[in-house]
Design a protein around this motif. Structure first.
Motif, PDB file in Angstrom:
ATOM      1  N   ALA A  17      -2.984   0.045   8.725  1.00  0.00           N
ATOM      2  CA  ALA A  17      -2.000   0.841   8.039  1.00  0.00           C
ATOM      3  C   ALA A  17      -0.889   0.019   7.434  1.00  0.00           C
ATOM      4  CB  ALA A  17      -1.243   1.794   9.022  1.00  0.00           C
ATOM      5  N   ASP A  18      -0.669  -0.019   6.212  1.00  0.00           N
ATOM      6  CA  ASP A  18       0.495  -0.681   5.787  1.00  0.00           C
ATOM      7  C   ASP A  18       1.769  -0.101   5.355  1.00  0.00           C
ATOM      8  OD1 ASP A  18       2.027  -2.565   3.999  1.00  0.00           O
ATOM      9  OD2 ASP A  18       0.344  -2.480   2.330  1.00  0.00           O
ATOM     10  N   LEU A  19       2.655  -0.619   6.401  1.00  0.00           N
ATOM     11  CA  LEU A  19       3.894   0.304   6.601  1.00  0.00           C
ATOM     12  C   LEU A  19       4.798  -0.500   5.552  1.00  0.00           C
ATOM     13  CD1 LEU A  19       3.952   0.632  10.470  1.00  0.00           C
ATOM     14  CD2 LEU A  19       3.647   2.306   8.949  1.00  0.00           C
ATOM     15  N   THR A  20       4.473  -1.412   4.770  1.00  0.00           N
ATOM     16  CA  THR A  20       5.468  -1.947   4.093  1.00  0.00           C
ATOM     17  C   THR A  20       5.270  -0.952   2.551  1.00  0.00           C
ATOM     18  OG1 THR A  20       3.946  -3.681   3.006  1.00  0.00           O
ATOM     19  CG2 THR A  20       5.147  -4.140   4.929  1.00  0.00           C
ATOM     20  N   ARG A  21       4.536  -0.398   2.495  1.00  0.00           N
ATOM     21  CA  ARG A  21       4.368   0.540   1.165  1.00  0.00           C
ATOM     22  C   ARG A  21       4.154   2.033   1.294  1.00  0.00           C
ATOM     23  NH1 ARG A  21       0.156  -2.748  -2.149  1.00  0.00           N
ATOM     24  NH2 ARG A  21      -1.110  -2.512  -0.370  1.00  0.00           N
ATOM     25  N   VAL A  22       4.892   2.697   2.234  1.00  0.00           N
ATOM     26  CA  VAL A  22       4.910   4.068   2.631  1.00  0.00           C
ATOM     27  C   VAL A  22       5.342   4.703   1.114  1.00  0.00           C
ATOM     28  CG1 VAL A  22       5.493   5.922   3.990  1.00  0.00           C
ATOM     29  CG2 VAL A  22       5.066   3.567   4.948  1.00  0.00           C
ATOM     30  N   SER A  23       4.552   5.885   0.744  1.00  0.00           N
ATOM     31  CA  SER A  23       4.968   6.725  -0.228  1.00  0.00           C
ATOM     32  C   SER A  23       5.643   7.958   0.374  1.00  0.00           C
ATOM     33  CB  SER A  23       3.840   6.892  -1.313  1.00  0.00           C
ATOM     34  OG  SER A  23       3.582   5.722  -2.032  1.00  0.00           O
ATOM     35  N   ILE A  24       6.602   8.320  -0.172  1.00  0.00           N
ATOM     36  CA  ILE A  24       7.178   9.580   0.027  1.00  0.00           C
ATOM     37  C   ILE A  24       7.554  10.365  -1.311  1.00  0.00           C
ATOM     38  CG2 ILE A  24       9.251  11.085   1.018  1.00  0.00           C
ATOM     39  CD1 ILE A  24       9.909   8.658   2.526  1.00  0.00           C
ATOM     40  N   VAL A  25       6.408  11.537  -1.492  1.00  0.00           N
ATOM     41  CA  VAL A  25       6.732  12.507  -2.533  1.00  0.00           C
ATOM     42  C   VAL A  25       7.708  13.702  -2.171  1.00  0.00           C
ATOM     43  CG1 VAL A  25       5.403  13.884  -4.256  1.00  0.00           C
ATOM     44  CG2 VAL A  25       4.363  11.646  -3.244  1.00  0.00           C
ATOM     45  N   ARG A  26       8.396  14.042  -3.233  1.00  0.00           N
ATOM     46  CA  ARG A  26       9.387  15.103  -3.073  1.00  0.00           C
ATOM     47  C   ARG A  26       9.713  15.766  -4.454  1.00  0.00           C
ATOM     48  NH1 ARG A  26      14.685  12.908  -0.160  1.00  0.00           N
ATOM     49  NH2 ARG A  26      13.298  13.501   1.545  1.00  0.00           N
ATOM     50  N   GLY A  27       9.959  17.145  -4.406  1.00  0.00           N
ATOM     51  CA  GLY A  27      10.392  17.496  -5.365  1.00  0.00           C
ATOM     52  C   GLY A  27       9.359  18.566  -5.840  1.00  0.00           C
ATOM     53  N   SER A  28       9.645  19.233  -7.325  1.00  0.00           N
ATOM     54  CA  SER A  28       8.482  20.262  -7.689  1.00  0.00           C
ATOM     55  C   SER A  28       7.320  19.620  -8.540  1.00  0.00           C
ATOM     56  CB  SER A  28       9.535  21.088  -8.387  1.00  0.00           C
ATOM     57  OG  SER A  28       9.813  20.361  -9.710  1.00  0.00           O
ATOM     58  N   LEU A  29       6.619  20.538  -8.912  1.00  0.00           N
ATOM     59  CA  LEU A  29       5.267  19.926  -9.357  1.00  0.00           C
ATOM     60  C   LEU A  29       5.768  19.553 -11.006  1.00  0.00           C
ATOM     61  CD1 LEU A  29       2.173  19.739  -9.874  1.00  0.00           C
ATOM     62  CD2 LEU A  29       2.281  22.152 -10.219  1.00  0.00           C
ATOM     63  N   THR A  30       6.742  20.153 -11.541  1.00  0.00           N
ATOM     64  CA  THR A  30       7.053  19.732 -12.782  1.00  0.00           C
ATOM     65  C   THR A  30       7.811  18.533 -12.999  1.00  0.00           C
ATOM     66  OG1 THR A  30       8.927  21.244 -12.752  1.00  0.00           O
ATOM     67  CG2 THR A  30       6.806  22.026 -13.895  1.00  0.00           C
ATOM     68  N   ASN A  31       8.674  18.132 -11.432  1.00  0.00           N
ATOM     69  CA  ASN A  31       9.454  17.128 -11.612  1.00  0.00           C
ATOM     70  C   ASN A  31       9.537  16.367 -10.255  1.00  0.00           C
ATOM     71  OD1 ASN A  31      11.328  15.272 -12.438  1.00  0.00           O
ATOM     72  ND2 ASN A  31      13.208  16.582 -11.605  1.00  0.00           N
ATOM     73  N   PRO A  32       8.220  15.897  -9.807  1.00  0.00           N
ATOM     74  CA  PRO A  32       7.845  15.210  -8.519  1.00  0.00           C
ATOM     75  C   PRO A  32       8.642  13.763  -8.553  1.00  0.00           C
ATOM     76  CG  PRO A  32       6.042  14.961  -9.845  1.00  0.00           C
ATOM     77  CD  PRO A  32       6.744  15.813 -10.564  1.00  0.00           C
ATOM     78  N   GLN A  33       9.307  13.400  -7.463  1.00  0.00           N
ATOM     79  CA  GLN A  33       9.896  12.193  -7.248  1.00  0.00           C
ATOM     80  C   GLN A  33       9.040  11.474  -6.222  1.00  0.00           C
ATOM     81  OE1 GLN A  33      13.896  13.141  -6.524  1.00  0.00           O
ATOM     82  NE2 GLN A  33      14.450  13.907  -8.537  1.00  0.00           N
ATOM     83  N   VAL A  34       8.674  10.211  -6.536  1.00  0.00           N
ATOM     84  CA  VAL A  34       7.962   9.330  -5.451  1.00  0.00           C
ATOM     85  C   VAL A  34       8.760   8.106  -5.192  1.00  0.00           C
ATOM     86  CG1 VAL A  34       5.877   7.945  -5.205  1.00  0.00           C
ATOM     87  CG2 VAL A  34       5.719  10.037  -6.631  1.00  0.00           C
ATOM     88  N   ALA A  35       8.753   7.748  -3.868  1.00  0.00           N
ATOM     89  CA  ALA A  35       9.728   6.577  -3.409  1.00  0.00           C
ATOM     90  C   ALA A  35       8.817   6.019  -2.520  1.00  0.00           C
ATOM     91  CB  ALA A  35      10.878   7.059  -2.564  1.00  0.00           C
ATOM     92  N   VAL A  36       8.621   4.439  -2.707  1.00  0.00           N
ATOM     93  CA  VAL A  36       8.018   3.746  -2.012  1.00  0.00           C
ATOM     94  C   VAL A  36       8.900   2.946  -1.022  1.00  0.00           C
ATOM     95  CG1 VAL A  36       6.200   1.771  -1.897  1.00  0.00           C
ATOM     96  CG2 VAL A  36       6.184   3.580  -3.630  1.00  0.00           C
ATOM     97  N   VAL A  37       8.733   3.084   0.397  1.00  0.00           N
ATOM     98  CA  VAL A  37       9.802   2.541   1.254  1.00  0.00           C
ATOM     99  C   VAL A  37       9.115   1.501   2.132  1.00  0.00           C
ATOM    100  CG1 VAL A  37      11.025   4.289   1.015  1.00  0.00           C
ATOM    101  CG2 VAL A  37       9.712   4.138   3.054  1.00  0.00           C
ATOM    102  N   ASN A  38       9.666   0.572   2.635  1.00  0.00           N
ATOM    103  CA  ASN A  38       9.157  -0.336   3.741  1.00  0.00           C
ATOM    104  C   ASN A  38       9.558   0.063   5.044  1.00  0.00           C
ATOM    105  OD1 ASN A  38       8.764  -2.562   5.134  1.00  0.00           O
ATOM    106  ND2 ASN A  38       9.087  -3.986   3.708  1.00  0.00           N
ATOM    107  N   ALA A  39       8.536   0.720   5.794  1.00  0.00           N
ATOM    108  CA  ALA A  39       8.930   1.488   7.181  1.00  0.00           C
ATOM    109  C   ALA A  39       9.015   0.337   8.101  1.00  0.00           C
ATOM    110  CB  ALA A  39       7.662   2.272   7.391  1.00  0.00           C
TER     111      ALA A  39
END
Length: 111
Positions: A17-39
């Motif tokens: 597992a690469d905890l330095t590049r964890v992706s979090i997807v949030r929002g609606s289908l038409t306006n999704p937001q993706v954040a990549v965080v370093n856990a």
């Protein structure tokens, strides 16, 4: 729930597992937001834990296998499939249960 609690509630992290590049997807289908965080930084106390919202998708990639843009795309594709399944079920019956997602923390994906 926060990111560290969500990672802890899984069945355990895979050794790759690469905890330095964890992706979090949030929002609606038409306006999704993706954040990549370093856990790893969060675990060390060097970064703030992320508060998750209902419907967020957390994707932990396998170490060194894929680019961050691939992780974001895969997380977004998972989000789209869930929304599509829920909308399809709602079109058939308003009492149809919503589909969730069971994320394999640290799963390896093929490019």
């Amino acid at each position: 729930m926060n990111l560290m609690a969500a990672l802890g509630r899984g069945l355990g992290l895979r050794p790759d597992a690469d905890l330095t590049r964890v992706s979090i997807v949030r929002g609606s289908l038409t306006n999704p937001q993706v954040a990549v965080v370093n856990a790893r930084e969060i675990m060390k106390g060097a970064a703030t834990n992320i508060r998750l919202e209902p419907g967020d998708i957390v994707f932990v990639p396998g170490e060194g296998q894929l680019s961050p843009s691939y992780f974001a795309r895969e997380a977004l594709n998972t989000f789209v499939r869930i929304v599509a399944a829920n909308e399809g079920g709602n079109a058939v019956s308003s009492e149809s249960p919503n589909v969730g997602v069971n994320v394999d923390i640290g799963a390896s994906a093929k490019p």
